[in-house]
Write a protein that holds these residues in place. Structure first.
Motif, PDB file in Angstrom:
ATOM      1  N   MET A   1      -7.694  12.262 -24.541  1.00 28.38           N
ATOM      2  CA  MET A   1      -7.348  11.947 -23.164  1.00 28.38           C
ATOM      3  C   MET A   1      -7.695  10.480 -22.886  1.00 28.38           C
ATOM      4  O   MET A   1      -8.774  10.021 -23.205  1.00 28.38           O
ATOM      5  N   THR A   2      -6.767   9.753 -22.299  1.00 27.39           N
ATOM      6  CA  THR A   2      -7.024   8.351 -22.005  1.00 27.39           C
ATOM      7  C   THR A   2      -7.532   8.214 -20.576  1.00 27.39           C
ATOM      8  O   THR A   2      -7.164   8.982 -19.684  1.00 27.39           O
ATOM      9  N   ALA A   3      -8.362   7.221 -20.372  1.00 23.79           N
ATOM     10  CA  ALA A   3      -8.919   6.971 -19.046  1.00 23.79           C
ATOM     11  C   ALA A   3      -7.854   6.345 -18.154  1.00 23.79           C
ATOM     12  O   ALA A   3      -6.972   5.633 -18.620  1.00 23.79           O
ATOM     13  N   THR A   4      -7.960   6.624 -16.861  1.00 21.13           N
ATOM     14  CA  THR A   4      -7.055   6.005 -15.899  1.00 21.13           C
ATOM     15  C   THR A   4      -7.345   4.516 -15.857  1.00 21.13           C
ATOM     16  O   THR A   4      -8.502   4.120 -15.711  1.00 21.13           O
ATOM     17  N   PRO A   5      -6.314   3.673 -16.001  1.00 25.52           N
ATOM     18  CA  PRO A   5      -6.581   2.239 -15.930  1.00 25.52           C
ATOM     19  C   PRO A   5      -7.036   1.842 -14.538  1.00 25.52           C
ATOM     20  O   PRO A   5      -6.660   2.469 -13.547  1.00 25.52           O
ATOM     21  N   ARG A   6      -7.845   0.830 -14.470  1.00 22.41           N
ATOM     22  CA  ARG A   6      -8.293   0.269 -13.194  1.00 22.41           C
ATOM     23  C   ARG A   6      -7.355  -0.875 -12.892  1.00 22.41           C
ATOM     24  O   ARG A   6      -7.202  -1.779 -13.705  1.00 22.41           O
ATOM     25  N   VAL A   7      -6.709  -0.830 -11.738  1.00 17.30           N
ATOM     26  CA  VAL A   7      -5.666  -1.799 -11.436  1.00 17.30           C
ATOM     27  C   VAL A   7      -5.947  -2.598 -10.180  1.00 17.30           C
ATOM     28  O   VAL A   7      -6.653  -2.154  -9.277  1.00 17.30           O
ATOM     29  N   VAL A   8      -5.372  -3.796 -10.159  1.00 20.85           N
ATOM     30  CA  VAL A   8      -5.357  -4.644  -8.968  1.00 20.85           C
ATOM     31  C   VAL A   8      -4.016  -4.402  -8.289  1.00 20.85           C
ATOM     32  O   VAL A   8      -2.968  -4.461  -8.942  1.00 20.85           O
ATOM     33  N   LEU A   9      -4.058  -4.128  -6.993  1.00 16.62           N
ATOM     34  CA  LEU A   9      -2.858  -3.938  -6.201  1.00 16.62           C
ATOM     35  C   LEU A   9      -2.560  -5.230  -5.455  1.00 16.62           C
ATOM     36  O   LEU A   9      -3.333  -5.642  -4.600  1.00 16.62           O
ATOM     37  N   ALA A  39      -6.823   4.697  -8.922  1.00 17.35           N
ATOM     38  CA  ALA A  39      -6.798   3.637  -9.939  1.00 17.35           C
ATOM     39  C   ALA A  39      -7.042   2.251  -9.340  1.00 17.35           C
ATOM     40  O   ALA A  39      -7.422   1.323 -10.052  1.00 17.35           O
ATOM     41  N   VAL A  40      -6.828   2.099  -8.045  1.00 19.93           N
ATOM     42  CA  VAL A  40      -6.909   0.781  -7.400  1.00 19.93           C
ATOM     43  C   VAL A  40      -8.366   0.375  -7.194  1.00 19.93           C
ATOM     44  O   VAL A  40      -9.149   1.107  -6.603  1.00 19.93           O
ATOM     45  N   THR A  41      -8.711  -0.814  -7.690  1.00 19.29           N
ATOM     46  CA  THR A  41     -10.068  -1.331  -7.525  1.00 19.29           C
ATOM     47  C   THR A  41     -10.138  -2.506  -6.559  1.00 19.29           C
ATOM     48  O   THR A  41     -11.211  -2.866  -6.093  1.00 19.29           O
ATOM     49  N   LEU A  42      -8.985  -3.116  -6.266  1.00 13.88           N
ATOM     50  CA  LEU A  42      -8.954  -4.320  -5.453  1.00 13.88           C
ATOM     51  C   LEU A  42      -7.548  -4.509  -4.908  1.00 13.88           C
ATOM     52  O   LEU A  42      -6.572  -4.222  -5.601  1.00 13.88           O
ATOM     53  N   VAL A  43      -7.453  -5.012  -3.678  1.00 14.63           N
ATOM     54  CA  VAL A  43      -6.179  -5.428  -3.102  1.00 14.63           C
ATOM     55  C   VAL A  43      -6.184  -6.948  -3.060  1.00 14.63           C
ATOM     56  O   VAL A  43      -7.175  -7.567  -2.640  1.00 14.63           O
ATOM     57  N   ALA A  44      -5.106  -7.559  -3.493  1.00 18.93           N
ATOM     58  CA  ALA A  44      -4.992  -9.018  -3.517  1.00 18.93           C
ATOM     59  C   ALA A  44      -3.723  -9.435  -2.780  1.00 18.93           C
ATOM     60  O   ALA A  44      -2.695  -8.762  -2.860  1.00 18.93           O
ATOM     61  N   PRO A  53      -3.843  -6.837  10.612  1.00 16.80           N
ATOM     62  CA  PRO A  53      -4.455  -5.524  10.861  1.00 16.80           C
ATOM     63  C   PRO A  53      -3.977  -4.427   9.901  1.00 16.80           C
ATOM     64  O   PRO A  53      -4.781  -3.608   9.448  1.00 16.80           O
ATOM     65  N   GLY A  54      -2.688  -4.409   9.586  1.00 16.63           N
ATOM     66  CA  GLY A  54      -2.173  -3.389   8.667  1.00 16.63           C
ATOM     67  C   GLY A  54      -2.777  -3.514   7.281  1.00 16.63           C
ATOM     68  O   GLY A  54      -3.105  -2.506   6.640  1.00 16.63           O
ATOM     69  N   LEU A  55      -2.931  -4.733   6.813  1.00 17.27           N
ATOM     70  CA  LEU A  55      -3.533  -4.976   5.496  1.00 17.27           C
ATOM     71  C   LEU A  55      -4.990  -4.523   5.495  1.00 17.27           C
ATOM     72  O   LEU A  55      -5.432  -3.834   4.570  1.00 17.27           O
ATOM     73  N   VAL A  64     -11.290  -0.119  -0.907  1.00 13.29           N
ATOM     74  CA  VAL A  64     -11.476  -1.203  -1.864  1.00 13.29           C
ATOM     75  C   VAL A  64     -11.516  -2.530  -1.125  1.00 13.29           C
ATOM     76  O   VAL A  64     -10.994  -2.641  -0.012  1.00 13.29           O
ATOM     77  N   PRO A  65     -12.120  -3.553  -1.725  1.00 13.17           N
ATOM     78  CA  PRO A  65     -12.111  -4.876  -1.094  1.00 13.17           C
ATOM     79  C   PRO A  65     -10.724  -5.507  -1.142  1.00 13.17           C
ATOM     80  O   PRO A  65      -9.874  -5.118  -1.965  1.00 13.17           O
ATOM     81  N   VAL A  66     -10.520  -6.472  -0.273  1.00 14.39           N
ATOM     82  CA  VAL A  66      -9.269  -7.235  -0.266  1.00 14.39           C
ATOM     83  C   VAL A  66      -9.623  -8.707  -0.417  1.00 14.39           C
ATOM     84  O   VAL A  66     -10.589  -9.176   0.192  1.00 14.39           O
ATOM     85  N   VAL A  67      -8.881  -9.405  -1.264  1.00 14.52           N
ATOM     86  CA  VAL A  67      -9.098 -10.832  -1.471  1.00 14.52           C
ATOM     87  C   VAL A  67      -7.791 -11.578  -1.238  1.00 14.52           C
ATOM     88  O   VAL A  67      -6.709 -11.021  -1.453  1.00 14.52           O
ATOM     89  N   GLY A  68      -7.918 -12.810  -0.802  1.00 16.11           N
ATOM     90  CA  GLY A  68      -6.748 -13.643  -0.591  1.00 16.11           C
ATOM     91  C   GLY A  68      -6.799 -14.877  -1.459  1.00 16.11           C
ATOM     92  O   GLY A  68      -7.881 -15.385  -1.763  1.00 16.11           O
ATOM     93  N   HIS A  69      -5.630 -15.347  -1.840  1.00 14.71           N
ATOM     94  CA  HIS A  69      -5.511 -16.539  -2.672  1.00 14.71           C
ATOM     95  C   HIS A  69      -4.640 -17.564  -1.948  1.00 14.71           C
ATOM     96  O   HIS A  69      -3.687 -17.192  -1.260  1.00 14.71           O
TER      97      HIS A  69
END
Length: 132
Positions: A1-9, A39-44, A53-55, A64-69
């Motif tokens: 069984m494979t682990a669920t990947p941790r993804v950035v959204l 699976a989501v670890t971060l929103v970017a 507000p929606g974000l 999860v935390p949200v980061v901006g670039h």
């Protein structure tokens, strides 16, 4: 069984997009990759969207935390984009570029972005997840 990947959204959005629309778009992207919200670890996203507000509500719902670039950093990411988006926000890609930027060196996109009329979602995995 494979682990669920941790993804950035990575999320791109028009001003005023409600959390429900962002979450529907994110769910569609996750489902297309055989994943769910766990699976989501971060929103970017674009840093100018951080106060939307929606974000903020969507990130709270995902717990999860949200980061901006900055637009210039996203514009430097070599992904397909849109001249219309570039004219509006200063970078041709938001969702894909933000996901890749937050995933770090060696990160990769899991699939092309998922888009609706007011939101885009893209998923990226960090290099260490990409090799699992």
């Amino acid at each position: 069984m494979t682990a669920t990947p941790r993804v950035v959204l990575g999320l791109g959005l028009r001003r005023g997009t409600p959390a429900a629309e962002l979450l529907r778009t994110a769910d569609a992207a996750l489902t297309a990759c055989g994943l769910d919200r766990s699976a989501v670890t971060l929103v970017a996203t674009l840093e100018s969207k951080l106060a939307e507000p929606g974000l903020c509500a969507a990130a709270r719902e995902l717990d999860v935390p949200v980061v901006g670039h900055p637009a210039a950093a996203l514009a430097a990411v070599p992904v397909a984009g849109s001249a219309r988006v570039a004219a509006a926000v200063g970078t041709p890609s938001v969702a894909e570029a933000a996901a890749l930027t937050s995933a770090g060196p060696g990160g990769r996109l899991l699939a092309p972005r998922t888009a609706t009329a007011t939101a885009t979602a893209a998923l990226a995995v960090p290099a260490q997840e990409a090799t699992r």
